[in-house]
Motif scaffolding. Structure first.
Motif, PDB file in Angstrom:
ATOM      1  N   GLN A 214       0.853  -1.183   0.000  1.00  0.00           N
ATOM      2  CA  GLN A 214       0.000   0.000   0.000  1.00  0.00           C
ATOM      3  C   GLN A 214       0.888   1.232   0.000  1.00  0.00           C
ATOM      4  OE1 GLN A 214      -2.208  -0.403   3.705  1.00  0.00           O
ATOM      5  NE2 GLN A 214      -0.892   1.099   4.708  1.00  0.00           N
ATOM      6  N   ILE A 215       0.362   2.305  -0.559  1.00  0.00           N
ATOM      7  CA  ILE A 215       1.127   3.544  -0.677  1.00  0.00           C
ATOM      8  C   ILE A 215       0.391   4.665   0.052  1.00  0.00           C
ATOM      9  CG2 ILE A 215       0.106   3.930  -2.967  1.00  0.00           C
ATOM     10  CD1 ILE A 215       2.754   5.425  -3.659  1.00  0.00           C
ATOM     11  N   THR A 216       1.104   5.375   0.926  1.00  0.00           N
ATOM     12  CA  THR A 216       0.523   6.447   1.730  1.00  0.00           C
ATOM     13  C   THR A 216       1.272   7.741   1.459  1.00  0.00           C
ATOM     14  OG1 THR A 216      -0.039   4.875   3.497  1.00  0.00           O
ATOM     15  CG2 THR A 216       0.001   7.228   4.066  1.00  0.00           C
ATOM     16  N   PRO A 217       0.649   8.720   0.790  1.00  0.00           N
ATOM     17  CA  PRO A 217       1.315  10.010   0.566  1.00  0.00           C
ATOM     18  C   PRO A 217       1.691  10.670   1.894  1.00  0.00           C
ATOM     19  CG  PRO A 217      -0.618   9.808  -0.835  1.00  0.00           C
ATOM     20  CD  PRO A 217      -0.680   8.670   0.144  1.00  0.00           C
ATOM     21  N   LEU A 218       2.896  11.224   1.945  1.00  0.00           N
ATOM     22  CA  LEU A 218       3.398  11.836   3.171  1.00  0.00           C
ATOM     23  C   LEU A 218       3.007  13.322   3.187  1.00  0.00           C
ATOM     24  CD1 LEU A 218       6.848  10.036   3.233  1.00  0.00           C
ATOM     25  CD2 LEU A 218       4.931   9.657   4.822  1.00  0.00           C
ATOM     26  N   ILE A 219       1.761  13.555   3.556  1.00  0.00           N
ATOM     27  CA  ILE A 219       1.212  14.919   3.512  1.00  0.00           C
ATOM     28  C   ILE A 219       1.002  15.507   4.896  1.00  0.00           C
ATOM     29  CG2 ILE A 219       0.109  14.530   1.281  1.00  0.00           C
ATOM     30  CD1 ILE A 219      -2.525  14.091   2.727  1.00  0.00           C
ATOM     31  N   ASN A 220       1.454  14.793   5.924  1.00  0.00           N
ATOM     32  CA  ASN A 220       1.195  15.252   7.292  1.00  0.00           C
ATOM     33  C   ASN A 220       2.464  15.577   8.067  1.00  0.00           C
ATOM     34  OD1 ASN A 220      -1.730  14.924   7.224  1.00  0.00           O
ATOM     35  ND2 ASN A 220      -1.313  12.726   7.150  1.00  0.00           N
ATOM     36  N   GLU A 221       3.589  15.764   7.361  1.00  0.00           N
ATOM     37  CA  GLU A 221       4.820  16.093   8.063  1.00  0.00           C
ATOM     38  C   GLU A 221       4.751  17.527   8.586  1.00  0.00           C
ATOM     39  OE1 GLU A 221       6.914  13.648   8.620  1.00  0.00           O
ATOM     40  OE2 GLU A 221       5.629  12.374   7.375  1.00  0.00           O
ATOM     41  N   ALA A 222       5.172  17.720   9.838  1.00  0.00           N
ATOM     42  CA  ALA A 222       5.054  19.034  10.478  1.00  0.00           C
ATOM     43  C   ALA A 222       6.254  19.932  10.212  1.00  0.00           C
ATOM     44  CB  ALA A 222       4.867  18.853  11.987  1.00  0.00           C
ATOM     45  N   HIS A 223       7.360  19.361   9.746  1.00  0.00           N
ATOM     46  CA  HIS A 223       8.580  20.139   9.583  1.00  0.00           C
ATOM     47  C   HIS A 223       9.059  20.079   8.132  1.00  0.00           C
ATOM     48  CE1 HIS A 223       8.888  20.559  13.925  1.00  0.00           C
ATOM     49  NE2 HIS A 223       8.690  19.251  14.036  1.00  0.00           N
ATOM     50  N   PRO A 224       9.847  21.091   7.709  1.00  0.00           N
ATOM     51  CA  PRO A 224      10.386  21.090   6.350  1.00  0.00           C
ATOM     52  C   PRO A 224      11.504  20.049   6.208  1.00  0.00           C
ATOM     53  CG  PRO A 224      11.253  22.951   7.592  1.00  0.00           C
ATOM     54  CD  PRO A 224      10.215  22.293   8.469  1.00  0.00           C
TER      55      PRO A 224
END
Length: 280
Positions: A214-224
């Protein structure tokens, strides 16, 4: 793996257009664009994006745009590595690069036609199936596959995951080496516990060849650094008329573009990179 945002940084310096004045430049750059063919600069072995046999989703996008322009597609093939822009677009051998991250100075960007992100790829039935961010404690002690020098590597380092990570090459000739495919094969073999890949590469590969993942887009990272990018088409600097024509095609054919991308397995996001888009 994000072609324009990462590879373009290592491309050789732009070749200047030798013109004498603004009026002359406008005439010359306009004359460079073919009026009889849709001339595309592309990598001949960069699946799932492009391939000389026409099987990549960027090939399908090129065919869509060529059909709207009522022109045949004509390719200039060159490996997506050092010298790509210089030897293709800047050499006037072709007129458009189908996928280019917004904002890089080597090309003039069109409006973006998709937004996507790096993604975490794991077995569907594994103990990491519920992980949504690279800060998740479940990743501690796990071995992650990562393309060396890509934006997610900074997150792995910040979260104490880089020491055990397995790096894969960024700058390669994909006619002889495929880091993304090698990473997913290692995940299948158990040599790594998770893979971090650019979504438009990882998503289609999972859909076509690795259905157990399964593939989960990493759209919830809090830092750059941010892990989502708006993807445009690249044309030669100064070719504003050509840019506007492509912008119009992107705007008027958004549904067909999204259909091609979603059918390929590309994880699409809204323009702000905060939500995933679904097909109709």
């Amino acid at each position: 793996m994000l072609r324009s945002a990462l590879l373009a940084a290592a491309l050789s310096a732009p070749v200047g257009l030798l013109v004498e004045g603004a009026g002359s430049a406008a005439a010359q750059t306009s004359d460079l664009v073919s009026r009889s063919e849709f001339r595309v600069c592309a990598d001949p072995a960069n699946l799932p994006l492009s391939h000389e046999n026409g099987s990549g989703f960027e090939n399908r996008l090129a065919e869509l745009f060529a059909a709207k322009l009522e022109r045949p597609v004509a390719y200039t093939w060159f490996p997506m590595a050092t010298g790509f822009v210089r030897n293709t677009l800047r050499a006037n051998r072709c007129d458009v690069i189908m996928g280019y991250a917004q904002g890089h100075e080597l090309v003039l960007n069109t409006n973006h036609y998709m937004t996507s992100a790096y993604a975490l790829i794991v077995p569907k039935d594994g103990n990491l199936a519920n992980v949504k961010t690279l800060t998740d404690a479940s990743l501690k002690g796990q071995r992650l596959g990562i393309v060396a020098g890509s934006p997610p590597a900074s997150h792995l380092a910040r979260n104490g995951l880089i020491a055990k990570a397995k790096p894969y090459h960024l700058f390669v000739d994909r006619r002889v080496e495929s880091p993304a495919l090698d990473m997913l094969k290692d995940l299948r073999a158990g040599n790594i516990d998770a893979a971090v890949l650019w979504g438009p590469i990882g998503g289609p590969l999972v859909k076509s060849d690795f259905p157990e993942f399964q593939i989960t887009p990493l759209i919830n990272e809090a830092h750059p650094p941010r892990l989502f990018f708006r993807i445009t088409m690249g044309v030669r600097p100064g070719e504003k008329v050509w840019q506007r024509k492509l912008n119009s095609l992107i705007r008027r054919n958004r549904n067909e573009i999204n259909t091609i991308l979603l059918e390929a397995g590309v994880p699409l996001l809204d323009d702000m990179g905060t939500e995933t888009l679904k097909g109709d």
